[in-house]
Design a protein around this motif. Sequence first.
Motif, PDB file in Angstrom:
ATOM      1  N   GLN A 125       0.849  -1.188   0.000  1.00 22.35           N
ATOM      2  CA  GLN A 125       0.000   0.000   0.000  1.00 22.35           C
ATOM      3  C   GLN A 125       0.894   1.252   0.000  1.00 22.35           C
ATOM      4  OE1 GLN A 125      -3.451  -0.813   0.321  1.00 22.35           O
ATOM      5  NE2 GLN A 125      -3.832   1.272  -0.323  1.00 22.35           N
ATOM      6  N   ASN A 126       0.355   2.406  -0.373  1.00 27.27           N
ATOM      7  CA  ASN A 126       1.146   3.633  -0.450  1.00 27.27           C
ATOM      8  C   ASN A 126       1.830   3.983   0.870  1.00 27.27           C
ATOM      9  OD1 ASN A 126       0.549   3.950  -3.110  1.00 27.27           O
ATOM     10  ND2 ASN A 126      -0.979   5.548  -2.818  1.00 27.27           N
ATOM     11  N   MET A 127       1.154   3.774   1.996  1.00 29.55           N
ATOM     12  CA  MET A 127       1.770   4.118   3.275  1.00 29.55           C
ATOM     13  C   MET A 127       3.064   3.320   3.483  1.00 29.55           C
ATOM     14  SD  MET A 127       0.290   4.026   7.151  1.00 29.55           S
ATOM     15  CE  MET A 127      -0.602   5.573   7.090  1.00 29.55           C
ATOM     16  N   ALA A 128       3.064   2.060   3.127  1.00 24.62           N
ATOM     17  CA  ALA A 128       4.272   1.237   3.262  1.00 24.62           C
ATOM     18  C   ALA A 128       5.362   1.728   2.311  1.00 24.62           C
ATOM     19  CB  ALA A 128       3.951  -0.226   2.995  1.00 24.62           C
ATOM     20  N   LEU A 129       4.973   2.105   1.094  1.00 24.59           N
ATOM     21  CA  LEU A 129       5.952   2.634   0.147  1.00 24.59           C
ATOM     22  C   LEU A 129       6.550   3.942   0.667  1.00 24.59           C
ATOM     23  CD1 LEU A 129       3.988   1.960  -3.151  1.00 24.59           C
ATOM     24  CD2 LEU A 129       6.042   0.753  -2.359  1.00 24.59           C
ATOM     25  N   GLY A 130       5.706   4.814   1.220  1.00 26.78           N
ATOM     26  CA  GLY A 130       6.188   6.068   1.787  1.00 26.78           C
ATOM     27  C   GLY A 130       7.089   5.841   2.972  1.00 26.78           C
ATOM     28  N   ALA A 131       6.769   4.853   3.793  1.00 25.45           N
ATOM     29  CA  ALA A 131       7.582   4.552   4.972  1.00 25.45           C
ATOM     30  C   ALA A 131       8.972   4.051   4.580  1.00 25.45           C
ATOM     31  CB  ALA A 131       6.885   3.517   5.847  1.00 25.45           C
ATOM     32  N   ALA A 138       8.405   2.777  -4.936  1.00 19.05           N
ATOM     33  CA  ALA A 138       7.147   3.272  -5.499  1.00 19.05           C
ATOM     34  C   ALA A 138       7.129   3.066  -7.009  1.00 19.05           C
ATOM     35  CB  ALA A 138       6.941   4.742  -5.148  1.00 19.05           C
ATOM     36  N   TYR A 139       8.248   3.350  -7.653  1.00 19.22           N
ATOM     37  CA  TYR A 139       8.334   3.161  -9.101  1.00 19.22           C
ATOM     38  C   TYR A 139       8.109   1.696  -9.476  1.00 19.22           C
ATOM     39  CZ  TYR A 139       9.961   3.028 -13.867  1.00 19.22           C
ATOM     40  OH  TYR A 139      10.030   2.824 -15.225  1.00 19.22           O
ATOM     41  N   PRO A 160      -1.112   6.897  -8.467  1.00 18.39           N
ATOM     42  CA  PRO A 160      -1.298   6.785  -7.028  1.00 18.39           C
ATOM     43  C   PRO A 160      -2.134   7.925  -6.466  1.00 18.39           C
ATOM     44  CG  PRO A 160       0.872   7.685  -7.472  1.00 18.39           C
ATOM     45  CD  PRO A 160       0.251   7.352  -8.810  1.00 18.39           C
ATOM     46  N   ALA A 161      -2.817   7.618  -5.375  1.00 18.39           N
ATOM     47  CA  ALA A 161      -3.495   8.668  -4.621  1.00 18.39           C
ATOM     48  C   ALA A 161      -2.394   9.438  -3.901  1.00 18.39           C
ATOM     49  CB  ALA A 161      -4.463   8.060  -3.613  1.00 18.39           C
ATOM     50  N   ASN A 185       5.113  12.894  -0.143  1.00 19.66           N
ATOM     51  CA  ASN A 185       4.072  12.516  -1.100  1.00 19.66           C
ATOM     52  C   ASN A 185       4.477  12.889  -2.522  1.00 19.66           C
ATOM     53  OD1 ASN A 185       2.465  11.484   0.870  1.00 19.66           O
ATOM     54  ND2 ASN A 185       0.903  13.050   0.764  1.00 19.66           N
ATOM     55  N   ALA A 186       4.965  14.102  -2.694  1.00 19.59           N
ATOM     56  CA  ALA A 186       5.365  14.556  -4.033  1.00 19.59           C
ATOM     57  C   ALA A 186       6.493  13.709  -4.598  1.00 19.59           C
ATOM     58  CB  ALA A 186       5.760  16.028  -3.993  1.00 19.59           C
ATOM     59  N   THR A 187       7.470  13.405  -3.759  1.00 19.22           N
ATOM     60  CA  THR A 187       8.617  12.598  -4.187  1.00 19.22           C
ATOM     61  C   THR A 187       8.178  11.195  -4.593  1.00 19.22           C
ATOM     62  OG1 THR A 187      10.131  13.849  -2.783  1.00 19.22           O
ATOM     63  CG2 THR A 187      10.842  11.644  -3.464  1.00 19.22           C
ATOM     64  N   MET A 188       7.367  10.576  -3.748  1.00 16.58           N
ATOM     65  CA  MET A 188       6.938   9.213  -4.040  1.00 16.58           C
ATOM     66  C   MET A 188       5.999   9.162  -5.247  1.00 16.58           C
ATOM     67  SD  MET A 188       8.707   7.600  -1.889  1.00 16.58           S
ATOM     68  CE  MET A 188       8.119   5.934  -1.762  1.00 16.58           C
ATOM     69  N   ALA A 189       5.125  10.133  -5.397  1.00 16.94           N
ATOM     70  CA  ALA A 189       4.212  10.158  -6.544  1.00 16.94           C
ATOM     71  C   ALA A 189       4.970  10.386  -7.845  1.00 16.94           C
ATOM     72  CB  ALA A 189       3.158  11.242  -6.359  1.00 16.94           C
ATOM     73  N   ARG A 190       6.015  11.176  -7.783  1.00 17.14           N
ATOM     74  CA  ARG A 190       6.811  11.420  -8.976  1.00 17.14           C
ATOM     75  C   ARG A 190       7.434  10.129  -9.466  1.00 17.14           C
ATOM     76  NH1 ARG A 190      10.924  14.831  -7.330  1.00 17.14           N
ATOM     77  NH2 ARG A 190      12.132  12.999  -6.892  1.00 17.14           N
TER      78      ARG A 190
END
Length: 190
Positions: A125-131, A138-139, A160-161, A185-190
């Motif tokens: 999930q995104n939270m795990a990727l952000g962590a 993320a990529y 991604p959200a 968030n911006a870094t991971m979404a990029r």
Amino acid sequence: MRMCAVLVLALTLVPGDRAFSVEIDTVLDGLSLEQKVGQMHMIGFAGREMSEPMAGLMRDWAIGGFFFQFPENFEDPKDCARLVNVLQKAAAAEPGGIPLLFSMDQEGGVGVMLRYEQGAVCTPQNMALGASGREQDAYAAYNALGADMRACGVTVNFAPAIDVLYNPNNPDYTVRAFSGDIHINATMAR
């Protein structure tokens, strides 16, 4: 000279069909105003088969595409691909033969439409990727999700959200968010 006069659209309709090219101006000139507006819409629908109302949207409005939900529209990735092929063939038979776009929210973790128990990839999930703090995680996750979608003929992922987790009591923005920090968030979404 208008920019679209120079562009050439090359799309593949159905796996196995040969690619075709058309000039965009030729297609646009053949559409009514209603059909041009229809091209800007993606519609959700109930069921797992093409219906007469869906055929009417393609015929009368040259609808741009459809938004898929699991399990409303398909049972598994093969069923999703089958429905995409049916709808693409119907769109190809309409005047202009404009291919459809297909979309879904394929976010990873528990927020997936194509599920791992059905043969699709399993990603965090995104939270795990952000962590993890690792952009390459993320990529890799979204690249894998995209490959699954492409195999099914789905062309647009509304993920991604990139919501910022500022209120952890909000159930819509917990594990779907990479972080409570807008920069992460911006870094991971990029």
